[in-house]
Write an enzyme that holds these catalytic residues in place. Structure first.
Site, mmCIF file in Angstrom:
data_model
loop_
_atom_site.group_PDB
_atom_site.id
_atom_site.type_symbol
_atom_site.label_atom_id
_atom_site.label_comp_id
_atom_site.label_asym_id
_atom_site.label_seq_id
_atom_site.Cartn_x
_atom_site.Cartn_y
_atom_site.Cartn_z
ATOM 1 N N VAL A 76 37.515 79.290 61.930
ATOM 2 C CA VAL A 76 37.416 78.314 60.844
ATOM 3 C C VAL A 76 36.051 77.604 60.878
ATOM 4 O O VAL A 76 35.506 77.228 59.828
ATOM 5 C CB VAL A 76 38.615 77.330 60.896
ATOM 6 C CG1 VAL A 76 38.555 76.381 62.059
ATOM 7 C CG2 VAL A 76 38.752 76.580 59.591
ATOM 8 N N ASP A 77 35.492 77.450 62.052
ATOM 9 C CA ASP A 77 34.159 76.842 62.220
ATOM 10 C C ASP A 77 33.111 77.649 61.441
ATOM 11 O O ASP A 77 32.324 77.093 60.652
ATOM 12 C CB ASP A 77 33.834 76.833 63.732
ATOM 13 C CG ASP A 77 32.657 75.945 64.091
ATOM 14 O OD1 ASP A 77 32.115 75.286 63.195
ATOM 15 O OD2 ASP A 77 32.301 75.908 65.292
ATOM 16 N N THR B 169 44.373 76.896 68.101
ATOM 17 C CA THR B 169 45.381 77.978 68.122
ATOM 18 C C THR B 169 44.802 79.360 67.828
ATOM 19 O O THR B 169 45.550 80.329 67.742
ATOM 20 C CB THR B 169 46.523 77.693 67.127
ATOM 21 O OG1 THR B 169 46.004 77.742 65.786
ATOM 22 C CG2 THR B 169 47.156 76.343 67.381
ATOM 23 N N GLY B 170 43.485 79.442 67.668
ATOM 24 C CA GLY B 170 42.853 80.738 67.434
ATOM 25 C C GLY B 170 42.199 81.236 68.715
ATOM 26 O O GLY B 170 42.874 81.568 69.701
ATOM 27 N N TYR C 284 40.878 79.670 71.015
ATOM 28 C CA TYR C 284 41.212 78.852 72.190
ATOM 29 C C TYR C 284 42.656 79.051 72.693
ATOM 30 O O TYR C 284 43.050 78.430 73.684
ATOM 31 C CB TYR C 284 40.907 77.378 71.922
ATOM 32 C CG TYR C 284 39.442 76.999 71.955
ATOM 33 C CD1 TYR C 284 38.454 77.938 72.273
ATOM 34 C CD2 TYR C 284 39.022 75.704 71.679
ATOM 35 C CE1 TYR C 284 37.113 77.591 72.305
ATOM 36 C CE2 TYR C 284 37.666 75.343 71.721
ATOM 37 C CZ TYR C 284 36.722 76.299 72.032
ATOM 38 O OH TYR C 284 35.385 75.948 72.070
HETATM 39 N N1 AR6 Z 1 41.149 78.037 56.941
HETATM 40 C C1 AR6 Z 1 42.177 77.564 57.664
HETATM 41 N N2 AR6 Z 1 42.468 77.984 58.913
HETATM 42 C C2 AR6 Z 1 41.675 78.953 59.434
HETATM 43 C C3 AR6 Z 1 40.585 79.517 58.750
HETATM 44 C C4 AR6 Z 1 40.327 79.023 57.427
HETATM 45 N N3 AR6 Z 1 39.320 79.480 56.699
HETATM 46 N N4 AR6 Z 1 40.005 80.468 59.553
HETATM 47 C C5 AR6 Z 1 40.714 80.491 60.700
HETATM 48 N N5 AR6 Z 1 41.740 79.589 60.629
HETATM 49 P P1 AR6 Z 1 39.826 79.020 65.528
HETATM 50 P P2 AR6 Z 1 39.981 77.313 67.921
HETATM 51 C C6 AR6 Z 1 42.753 79.248 61.628
HETATM 52 O O1 AR6 Z 1 39.676 80.238 66.358
HETATM 53 O O2 AR6 Z 1 41.134 78.079 68.436
HETATM 54 C C7 AR6 Z 1 35.098 78.844 67.070
HETATM 55 O O3 AR6 Z 1 34.236 79.880 67.402
HETATM 56 C C8 AR6 Z 1 43.059 80.240 62.715
HETATM 57 O O4 AR6 Z 1 43.929 81.258 62.252
HETATM 58 O O5 AR6 Z 1 38.978 78.879 64.301
HETATM 59 O O6 AR6 Z 1 40.056 75.798 67.939
HETATM 60 C C9 AR6 Z 1 34.560 77.474 67.485
HETATM 61 O O7 AR6 Z 1 33.158 77.402 67.383
HETATM 62 C C10 AR6 Z 1 43.724 79.351 63.748
HETATM 63 O O8 AR6 Z 1 45.083 79.124 63.403
HETATM 64 O O9 AR6 Z 1 39.572 77.664 66.401
HETATM 65 C C11 AR6 Z 1 35.033 77.368 68.901
HETATM 66 O O10 AR6 Z 1 34.153 78.014 69.788
HETATM 67 C C12 AR6 Z 1 42.982 78.020 63.593
HETATM 68 O O11 AR6 Z 1 42.293 78.109 62.344
HETATM 69 C C13 AR6 Z 1 36.364 78.051 68.894
HETATM 70 O O12 AR6 Z 1 36.308 78.991 67.822
HETATM 71 C C14 AR6 Z 1 41.990 77.733 64.704
HETATM 72 O O13 AR6 Z 1 41.364 78.928 65.120
HETATM 73 C C15 AR6 Z 1 37.494 77.094 68.618
HETATM 74 O O14 AR6 Z 1 38.712 77.771 68.748
#
Ligand code: AR6
Length: 174
Positions: free
Chosen positions: A34-35, A119-120, A122
């Site tokens: 999402v970042d 939850t992605g 991490y």
């Molecule tokens: N809209 C809504 N939710 C989303 C989207 C979107 N466009 N894309 C992904 N998700 P993650 P983390 C969900 O991996 O686990 C990055 O590289 C996804 O399915 O984005 O906190 C950062 O820079 C999941 O449920 O974040 C950090 O290094 C949720 O967003 C690291 O990942 C979070 O997944 C952070 O990991």
């Protein structure tokens, strides 16, 4: 206060709210998931503003403008990496929600949308994370009348179901 909580499925970068929350890393300089989506949609000015912030410790949050996003602000928070549950991951995740909501209220924002932080990449277990997210939002809304809407923007049906279940449990307790 649970009537001010909404669960939707979709891409958080499309939401027209006062702030969307970014699941960032401690550098605040972008990444995947999402970042990456938020930085792509906001444009390069977002990382320029982030660079000036000098990072953010796990469990805390920082606010920037939204630039090309429909949302006027981005609240960047850094979730914990799941390590089995013995490293205060629950407490750190709760802090992410508390600090993000605190920044929203402190900046007079009334609507905030969260992705399922941690939850992605991490690997925080989704049901456990959803309970913490919904619990902290409900508690915060109880104490803050100025906040009108907290949206959980879920990616995929398992995430929607986990948040709906957590919200139903919360409602039943009232
Ligand atoms: N809209 C809504 N939710 C989303 C989207 C979107 N466009 N894309 C992904 N998700 P993650 P983390 C969900 O991996 O686990 C990055 O590289 C996804 O399915 O984005 O906190 C950062 O820079 C999941 O449920 O974040 C950090 O290094 C949720 O967003 C690291 O990942 C979070 O997944 C952070 O990991």
């Amino acid at each position: 206060m649970t009537d001010r909580i909404a669960i939707v499925e979709g891409d958080i970068t499309k939401l027209q709210v006062d702030a969307i929350v970014n699941a960032a890393n401690e550098s605040l300089l972008g990444g995947g998931g999402v970042d990456g989506a938020i930085h792509r949609a906001a444009g390069p000015e977002l990382v320029e503003e982030c660079r000036k912030l000098g990072g953010c410790p796990t469990g805390e949050a920082r606010i920037t403008k939204g630039y090309k996003l429909p949302a006027s602000h981005v609240i960047h928070t850094v979730g914990p990496v799941w390590q089995g549950g013995g490293q205060n991951e629950d407490g750190l995740l709760a802090n992410c929600y508390r600090h993000s909501l605190g920044l929203a209220v402190g900046n007079n924002l009334t609507s905030v949308a969260f992705p399922a932080i941690s939850t992605g990449v991490y690997r925080f277990p989704i049901e456990r994370a959803a309970k913490i997210a919904v619990g902290m939002a409900a508690k915060f809304l109880d104490d803050n009348d100025s906040l009108e809407k907290v949206i959980f923007c879920c990616f995929g049906q398992p995430s929607v179901e986990a948040h709906e279940k957590a919200l139903a449990v919360r409602k039943a307790r009232r």
